[in-house]
Design an enzyme around this catalytic site. Structure first.
Site, short mmCIF file in Angstrom:
data_model
loop_
_atom_site.label_atom_id
_atom_site.label_comp_id
_atom_site.label_asym_id
_atom_site.label_seq_id
_atom_site.Cartn_x
_atom_site.Cartn_y
_atom_site.Cartn_z
N THR A 12 0.84 -1.21 0.00
CA THR A 12 0.00 0.00 0.00
C THR A 12 0.87 1.26 0.00
O THR A 12 0.74 2.13 -0.87
CB THR A 12 -0.91 0.00 1.26
OG1 THR A 12 -1.70 -1.18 1.25
CG2 THR A 12 -1.80 1.22 1.30
N ASP A 198 -0.77 -0.91 17.74
CA ASP A 198 -0.27 0.07 16.76
C ASP A 198 -0.31 1.48 17.39
O ASP A 198 0.67 2.24 17.31
CB ASP A 198 -1.14 0.00 15.50
CG ASP A 198 -0.77 1.05 14.47
OD1 ASP A 198 0.19 0.82 13.72
OD2 ASP A 198 -1.43 2.11 14.43
N LYS A 202 2.77 4.13 18.41
CA LYS A 202 2.81 5.53 17.98
C LYS A 202 2.90 6.48 19.17
O LYS A 202 3.64 7.47 19.12
CB LYS A 202 1.56 5.83 17.14
CG LYS A 202 1.60 5.11 15.78
CD LYS A 202 0.24 5.19 15.10
CE LYS A 202 0.29 4.58 13.71
NZ LYS A 202 -1.06 4.41 13.14
N1 NDP Z 1 -1.12 1.16 5.20
C1 NDP Z 1 -1.08 2.33 5.80
O1 NDP Z 1 -2.02 3.13 5.69
C2 NDP Z 1 0.09 2.71 6.61
C3 NDP Z 1 1.15 1.86 6.81
N2 NDP Z 1 2.22 2.26 7.54
C4 NDP Z 1 3.37 1.38 7.72
O2 NDP Z 1 3.98 1.24 6.44
C5 NDP Z 1 4.61 -0.04 6.36
C6 NDP Z 1 4.08 -0.75 5.12
O3 NDP Z 1 2.69 -0.93 5.25
P1 NDP Z 1 1.79 -1.39 4.01
O4 NDP Z 1 2.25 -0.74 2.77
O5 NDP Z 1 0.38 -1.17 4.47
O6 NDP Z 1 2.11 -2.95 3.98
P2 NDP Z 1 1.80 -4.01 2.81
O7 NDP Z 1 1.58 -5.32 3.49
O8 NDP Z 1 0.73 -3.48 1.92
O9 NDP Z 1 3.16 -4.06 1.95
C7 NDP Z 1 4.33 -4.67 2.42
C8 NDP Z 1 5.34 -4.74 1.28
O10 NDP Z 1 6.57 -5.23 1.78
C9 NDP Z 1 6.97 -6.39 1.07
N3 NDP Z 1 7.54 -7.31 2.05
C10 NDP Z 1 7.06 -7.59 3.28
N4 NDP Z 1 7.86 -8.48 3.91
C11 NDP Z 1 8.86 -8.77 3.03
C12 NDP Z 1 9.98 -9.63 3.07
N5 NDP Z 1 10.25 -10.38 4.14
N6 NDP Z 1 10.80 -9.68 1.99
C13 NDP Z 1 10.53 -8.91 0.90
N7 NDP Z 1 9.48 -8.07 0.81
C14 NDP Z 1 8.66 -8.02 1.86
C15 NDP Z 1 5.72 -6.96 0.43
O11 NDP Z 1 6.10 -7.65 -0.75
P3 NDP Z 1 5.01 -8.28 -1.78
O12 NDP Z 1 4.33 -7.11 -2.41
O13 NDP Z 1 5.81 -9.06 -2.74
O14 NDP Z 1 4.10 -9.10 -0.92
C16 NDP Z 1 4.92 -5.68 0.15
O15 NDP Z 1 5.29 -5.13 -1.09
C17 NDP Z 1 4.29 -0.75 7.68
O16 NDP Z 1 5.36 -0.55 8.56
C18 NDP Z 1 3.05 -0.02 8.17
O17 NDP Z 1 2.91 -0.08 9.57
C19 NDP Z 1 2.31 3.52 8.11
C20 NDP Z 1 1.29 4.41 7.94
C21 NDP Z 1 0.09 4.07 7.21
N1 LIG Z 2 -2.95 0.55 10.50
C1 LIG Z 2 -2.59 1.91 10.77
C2 LIG Z 2 -1.96 2.47 9.54
C3 LIG Z 2 -1.19 3.65 9.81
O1 LIG Z 2 -0.32 3.72 10.63
C4 LIG Z 2 -3.83 2.70 11.11
O2 LIG Z 2 -4.94 2.17 10.95
O3 LIG Z 2 -3.72 3.84 11.56
#
Ligand code: NDP
Ligand SMILES: N[C@@H](CC=O)C(=O)O
Ligand code: NA
Length: 429
Positions: A12, A198, A202
């Site tokens: 994401t 979570d 934070k």
């Molecule tokens: N979603 C949100 O709104 C928010 C998220 N965050 C933080 O951002 C970070 C990412 O979240 P988000 O984008 O939602 O997560 P997702 O699960 O959507 O994406 C994770 C990505 O990391 C890759 N990945 C995970 N583990 C591995 C591994 N062991 N080796 C290689 N690639 C890996 C995955 O690969 P593949 O695509 O191949 O599966 C994927 O592309 C987290 O720390 C989350 O807490 C912070 C604020 C808001």
């Molecule tokens: N899962 C978290 C994503 C951002 O940090 C939330 O819902 O706030």
């Protein structure tokens, strides 16, 4: 020469960040200096909505953090490992790091920032708290001359989205959670959202920024929203409150010797600034001297909003690299040396909302009042609200009380023959 990014993760937030960085028109001109050099993922066969030149996407994340050509590692994969190890490897290879990973920072911040200071690099984390809302840099820079008394806020978008829809529509918890996952707000494992972990990560980070000491994550008391029912949401509304999951870090005394850091569902007065923050929005209220109250409000999760925070950190580092200074910037580096002492939750002084189910007998309310009185708990209101089957429902709101005393009284009340159960105990702001 361009500044080369090695991005770990294309989910994401990774996808939102790549989209923002590829669409430069009308944004800051420094974005022209950035090259998306490598992107690390788990699966090469997964369909992607962004286009990247061949060879950019790889499953070899170690190669990215060890590649001498990479200037900045952007960790957007989540989870504790291998994220922690990859961040440390990047730092030890002299690379700056941008991360959205509050779980890693709140648990391994001491190790990561010590390594970063030794290596002379920066670890930037604006996206880790409040999604797109600028709150980390404001606490480190614009607000840092203030003495902070309290930081409290709605810092988890998923639970705020769930509570808002439960309140507005009377919806079922599980249906709303599924929507939050579909919209990309929830963590890969939504337990961290729902159980307050979570938000705990934070508020630990915000407390460390505002109160100038490291926070031991295990000292942060965390309760989630599983025990919040539609019944309590309705009673709270009748009493003039909304229920919000709050992260709170505050001094409990005037000489600032007691710091409380905690997360729990809270009855918030309907006229409080945090009461009107709905849906996936987050808001962080900072109280400082001399500034008074400042509230930072905005989208707390989601691809675009979080990409804005990630990209702003990248931009700060690019600006730093382009100005070629070798001296550390004290407004970007971490300066903490010690851990803050956190006051146990039993010492908290707060109001409580409690719902009792009792046998429908005369004198039950009197017995409750007597027992509370024996522990120094005075009651602000007591309402017998109705019946659940054969059982009478009684809702009590206390005045301020030391939590330890209140819990002792509750244990005694629970053992009374006329009391069937105590389905809800919630703190009141
Ligand atoms: N979603 C949100 O709104 C928010 C998220 N965050 C933080 O951002 C970070 C990412 O979240 P988000 O984008 O939602 O997560 P997702 O699960 O959507 O994406 C994770 C990505 O990391 C890759 N990945 C995970 N583990 C591995 C591994 N062991 N080796 C290689 N690639 C890996 C995955 O690969 P593949 O695509 O191949 O599966 C994927 O592309 C987290 O720390 C989350 O807490 C912070 C604020 C808001
Ligand atoms: N899962 C978290 C994503 C951002 O940090 C939330 O819902 O706030
Ligand atoms: Na933020």
């Amino acid at each position: 020469m361009t500044v080369k990014l090695g991005i770990l993760g294309l989910g994401t937030v990774g996808t939102g960040t790549v989209q923002l960085l590829q669409d430069k028109l009308g944004r800051h001109p420094l974005l022209q200096e950035i090259e998306i050099y490598r992107v690390g993922v788990r699966s090469l066969t997964k369909p992607r909505v962004v286009e990247l030149s061949s060879g950019v996407i790889t499953t070899d994340l170690e190669a990215i953090v060890n590649d001498p050509a990479v200037d900045i590692v952007v960790e957007l994969m989540g989870g504790l490992e291998p994220a922690r190890t990859l961040i440390l490897a990047a730092i030890n290879n002299g690379k700056h790091v941008v991360t959205a990973n509050k779980a890693v920072i709140s648990r391994f911040g001491a190790e990561i920032f010590t390594a970063a200071n030794q290596a002379g690099v920066y670890v930037m984390l604006e996206a880790a708290v409040g999604g797109g809302i600028p709150v980390v840099q404001p606490l480190k820079q614009s607000l840092s001359v203030n003495r902070i008394n309290a930081i409290m806020g709605i810092v988890n978008g998923t639970t705020n989205y769930i509570l808002t829809r439960m309140q507005a529509e009377g919806s079922d918890f599980n249906d709303v959670l599924a929507d939050a996952q579909r919209l990309g707000y929830a963590e890969a494992d939504p337990t961290a959202d729902v159980d307050g972990l979570d938000a705990g990560d934070k508020i630990a980070i915000l407390a460390s920024l505002g109160f100038d000491g490291r926070i031991n994550r295990e000292d942060v008391h965390c309760e989630g929203i599983r025990q919040v029912t539609k019944t309590d949401i309705t009673y709270a509304a009748k009493l003039g409150f909304v229920i919000k999951l709050l992260g709170i870090a505050q001094h409990l005394d005037t000489d600032n010797s007691q710091l409380s850091v905690r997360v729990h569902p809270t009855l918030v007065p309907q006229n409080h600034p945090l009461a009107s923050i709905n849906g996936v929005y987050n808001a962080i209220l900072v109280e400082g001297e001399p500034i008074g109250r400042v509230m930072l409000f905005g989208p707390g999760a989601g691809a675009g909003a979080t990409a804005s925070a990630v990209s702003s950190d990248i931009l700060s580092l690019v600006a730093n690299l382009k100005t070629n200074t070798n001296k550390p910037n004290p407004l970007l580096a971490c300066r903490h040396q010690y851990y803050s002492q956190i006051t146990p939750i039993s010492e908290l002084v707060t109001r409580f909302y409690t719902r009792f189910l009792s046998q429908d007998q005369a004198g039950v309310i009197g017995k409750l009042g007597t027992c509370f009185g024996n522990y120094g708990v005075s009651l602000e209101s007591v309402v017998q609200t109705g019946f659940q089957g054969e059982l009478a429902e009684i809702v009590v709101v206390t005045h301020d009380v030391r939590e330890g005393n209140f819990r002792q009284a509750l244990a005694e009340i629970q053992a009374m023959e006329s009391i069937d159960s105590i389905p809800s105990v919630l703190r009141v702001l």
